[in-house]
Design an enzyme around this catalytic site. Structure first.
Site, short mmCIF file in Angstrom:
data_model
loop_
_atom_site.label_atom_id
_atom_site.label_comp_id
_atom_site.label_asym_id
_atom_site.label_seq_id
_atom_site.Cartn_x
_atom_site.Cartn_y
_atom_site.Cartn_z
CB CYS A 11 -0.93 0.02 1.20
SG CYS A 11 -2.23 -1.20 1.06
CB VAL A 12 3.80 2.50 1.35
CG1 VAL A 12 2.89 3.15 2.38
CG2 VAL A 12 4.38 1.23 1.89
#
Lengths: 103, 167
Positions: A102-103
């Site tokens: 997610c990053v």
């Protein structure tokens, strides 16, 4: 899963167009895939792609932060190289699976 | 696996009004996730959320160890609220959370904000809350684009396929 002809080769890709076998990748395939997204690959792009392929081979979870710290380019540069998908598009062109981070 | 959406999201306007680790990071992860997908992101920090963009506080945010029933000790053991009252516990728990995040390559607040702005995301501060907390523009992180009223912010949240998210 589907077969797709890229750069004159029949390649297996998933629904989103990611290569199923990273080993089928070649620079020509990357160039062709990028062209489809309107991106002309330069040496700088390829440096990023090689970095991603190596990291993926080592089983690392990829993040833009990691690429930004690779010394190839910073995060801003990464966005300029792969507009609208710094990690998604680069992973696609590198022939590795879609990043699951997610990053 | 995400199928191709026919009418994709184009812009998110995210409002962060709280200053704990979980509130601020929820905001940052969502904003960064948006720009990484090519979605425009505008983030508005207000009330205690301002800590996340105040230079003095941004890398010192904490998680509450009192009144947080979902917080458990490592291994899932109960963590009685009364323990959270002991001096140093909040700092220790917060440091532990940050080290866990670092392991997942989640950066500190200032670096995370830089990642968002590097991707074209925009960071704003709430004027009313700034007045309330006696903060000046100089107290804020350098890349805060502007100090806005709520009306100014809403004016940026127009357009097709835009969502406002309150974390």
């Amino acid at each position: 899963m589907a077969q797709k002809t890229i750069a004159g080769q029949s390649i297996e890709v998933n629904d989103e167009g990611y290569l199923v076998n990273a080993s089928e990748w070649s620079r020509e395939i990357a160039t062709e895939m990028a062209k489809e997204e309107g991106i002309e690959l330069t040496e700088k792009h390829f440096e990023v792609l090689e970095f991603l392929r190596k990291a993926s081979e080592n089983g690392e979870t990829l993040t833009i932060r990691k690429v930004g710290k690779s010394g190839i380019t910073d995060i801003k540069g990464l966005y300029q190289l792969f507009p609208g998908g710094p990690l998604k598009l680069s992973s696609k062109f590198a022939g590795i699976p879609k990043p699951a981070s997610c990053v | 696996m995400a199928a191709k959406e026919e009418n994709p999201l184009k812009k998110v306007c995210i409002i962060c009004a709280k200053g704990t680790i979980e509130d601020v990071y929820a905001t940052l992860v969502m904003a960064n996730g948006a720009v990484m997908e090519g979605i425009e992101a505008k983030v508005f920090f207000t009330f205690f959320g301002l800590d996340a963009i105040t230079r003095k506080q941004m890398n010192r945010i904490k998680t509450a160890t009192v009144g947080n029933p979902a917080m458990r000790a490592p291994g899932g053991l109960p963590f009685p609220t009364v323990l959270g009252l002991i001096p140093g516990v909040e700092a220790g728990v917060s440091a532990m959370m940050k080290s866990q995040m670092e392991k997942l390559d989640i950066p500190p607040v200032d670096e995370f904000l830089e990642m968002i702005t590097a991707g074209g995301g925009e960071i704003y501060a709430c004027k009313l809350a700034m007045d309330m907390f006696k903060l000046e523009k100089e107290d804020l992180w350098d890349e805060v684009k502007d100090v806005l009223t709520v009306g100014d912010f809403y004016a940026m949240c127009g357009g097709e396929n835009t969502q406002i998210i309150f974390t």
